[in-house]
Design an enzyme around this catalytic site. Structure first.
Site, PDB file in Angstrom:
ATOM      1  N   LYS A  79       0.837  -1.173   0.131  1.00 54.94           N
ATOM      2  CA  LYS A  79      -0.068   0.103   0.062  1.00 54.94           C
ATOM      3  C   LYS A  79       0.794   1.194  -0.157  1.00 54.94           C
ATOM      4  CE  LYS A  79      -3.658   2.496   2.350  1.00 54.94           C
ATOM      5  NZ  LYS A  79      -3.228   3.745   1.772  1.00 54.94           N
ATOM      6  N   PHE A 154      -2.480  -0.424  -9.840  1.00 53.18           N
ATOM      7  CA  PHE A 154      -3.309  -1.521  -8.923  1.00 53.18           C
ATOM      8  C   PHE A 154      -4.256  -2.161  -9.655  1.00 53.18           C
ATOM      9  CE2 PHE A 154      -4.363   1.815  -5.966  1.00 53.18           C
ATOM     10  CZ  PHE A 154      -5.660   1.717  -6.309  1.00 53.18           C
ATOM     11  N   ARG A 224     -17.581  -0.677  -2.017  1.00 50.17           N
ATOM     12  CA  ARG A 224     -16.782  -1.161  -0.735  1.00 50.17           C
ATOM     13  C   ARG A 224     -17.029  -2.737  -1.008  1.00 50.17           C
ATOM     14  NH1 ARG A 224     -14.721   1.500   2.677  1.00 50.17           N
ATOM     15  NH2 ARG A 224     -16.060   3.291   2.199  1.00 50.17           N
ATOM     16  N   LYS A 230      -7.593  -3.893   3.399  1.00 49.89           N
ATOM     17  CA  LYS A 230      -6.440  -3.022   3.764  1.00 49.89           C
ATOM     18  C   LYS A 230      -6.034  -3.487   5.002  1.00 49.89           C
ATOM     19  CE  LYS A 230      -7.201   0.982   5.444  1.00 49.89           C
ATOM     20  NZ  LYS A 230      -7.185   2.724   5.387  1.00 49.89           N
TER      21      LYS A 230
END
Length: 344
Positions: A79, A154, A224, A230
């Protein structure tokens, strides 16, 4: 798919109190707009993006183990602490569809199909990127700033197949059109919790902000998602600066800590024991540099802090300042100030 969702929901129900919560819906809605393009008057079509769900490392590890005998294919990537940007095939835009001003030589390197990724320069340089994105003065300094930026991709949206099939489209394009400014983010196949932990420690140890874990077997989706996770080494949240505590000793004449009000809309999710009907103040001293103590975020600014679990009173334990997220002007322009932390 129902079985997969039930698995992750079951894991969340049994999670420890220190587990990172899901990403903040309301805050995420505005973050790309303000952090990376509020100054721009050019509005493009708002892109439909995926948003990850936050999970702890231990939860993610258990998910990997229970998925080992199924059709899930988990991939891990670093990330990056940059600014999210969507390339629609013609222009770079923020989450809200605000056009990002970038030099022609930068966007000329991008393909005629959509991309999703982070504009990034180096670890710890979020403020530099955020400021650069908001600027469009077309000066030599502005252009030189862009020379330090890469577009870390990504996702290749709206393409057929799983994650790796979609990413292969970009890799094929780069073989014919190489660019030092366009870089696919490496995706590592994960088969066990031990492998997950090893990669996580390696990436965080090298300065990474955390990791993203994705089920690469699925087709491209937006909204979502519980198939995009994450994982960070700490929990984080936002608050509004409402004042300062003076420094003492070596910090005489400077700010000792920021007095900050927690955001009421975050409380049910992050700090469920705290009342939403009244203001809750915390103090951020740790994490402030000498420069930030001399010139701190102004009253009304929104800042991000990290913390390690909750105290017995439900407050964030060991809160540490990370960075300013929105300036006071940006908070006012979105009419967020009174809605987010004033008593209801």
């Amino acid at each position: 798919m129902k079985i997969y969702v039930s698995r992750i929901n079951a894991l969340k129900r049994t999670a420890l109190s220190t587990v990172s919560p899901a990403l903040l819906g309301f805050f995420v809605t505005f973050s790309g707009w303000v952090a990376s393009g509020l100054a721009s008057a050019d509005i493009a079509t708002r892109p439909e993006l995926f948003l990850p769900t936050s999970l702890s490392l231990s939860e993610a590890g258990r998910l990997i183990e229970v998925s080992a005998d199924g059709a899930d294919e988990w991939f891990l990537s670093r990330k990056y602490d940059g600014v999210r940007a969507y390339w629609n095939g013609a222009s770079l835009v923020t989450r809200q569809g605000n056009k990002i001003s970038a030099p022609a030589w930068f966007t000329d390197a991008l393909p005629p199909f959509a991309l999703d990724g982070e504009l990034w320069s180096a670890t710890g340089q979020f403020s530099f990127i955020s400021g650069l994105i908001r600027s469009s003065d077309d000066s030599r300094q502005w252009e030189e700033g862009w020379r330090a930026v890469t577009y870390r991709v990504f996702e290749v949206p709206n393409q057929e197949g799983g994650l790796m099939a979609r990413m292969s489209i970009l890799k094929h394009y780069l073989r014919a059109h190489p660019s030092e400014y366009l870089k696919p983010i490496a995706q590592h196949r994960i088969n066990s919790s031990k492998q997950l932990t090893s990669y996580f420690r390696k990436i965080v140890g090298a300065g990474g902000e955390g990791i993203i874990l994705r089920n690469g077997a699925l087709d491209y989706q937006t909204g979502r998602l519980e198939s995009v996770l994450k994982i960070k080494p700490y929990s984080d949240a936002e608050c509004i600066v409402v004042g300062y505590k003076p420094g003492k000793g070596r910090l005489q004449g400077k700010v000792g800590s920021l007095s900050c009000a927690l955001l009421n809309h975050q409380k049910p999710r992050l700090f469920p024991e705290l009342p939403v009907s009244s203001r809750t103040i915390i103090y951020l001293g740790s994490g402030l540099s000498d420069r930030e103590r001399a010139k701190p975020p102004e009253v009304g600014a929104m800042v991000t802090f990290k913390y390690s679990g909750l105290t017995r009173h439900g407050l964030p334990r060991f809160p540490v300042f990370i960075r300013q997220r929105f300036s006071a002007r940006e908070v006012r322009s979105l009419s967020l100030e009174s809605q987010l932390y004033e008593a209801k």
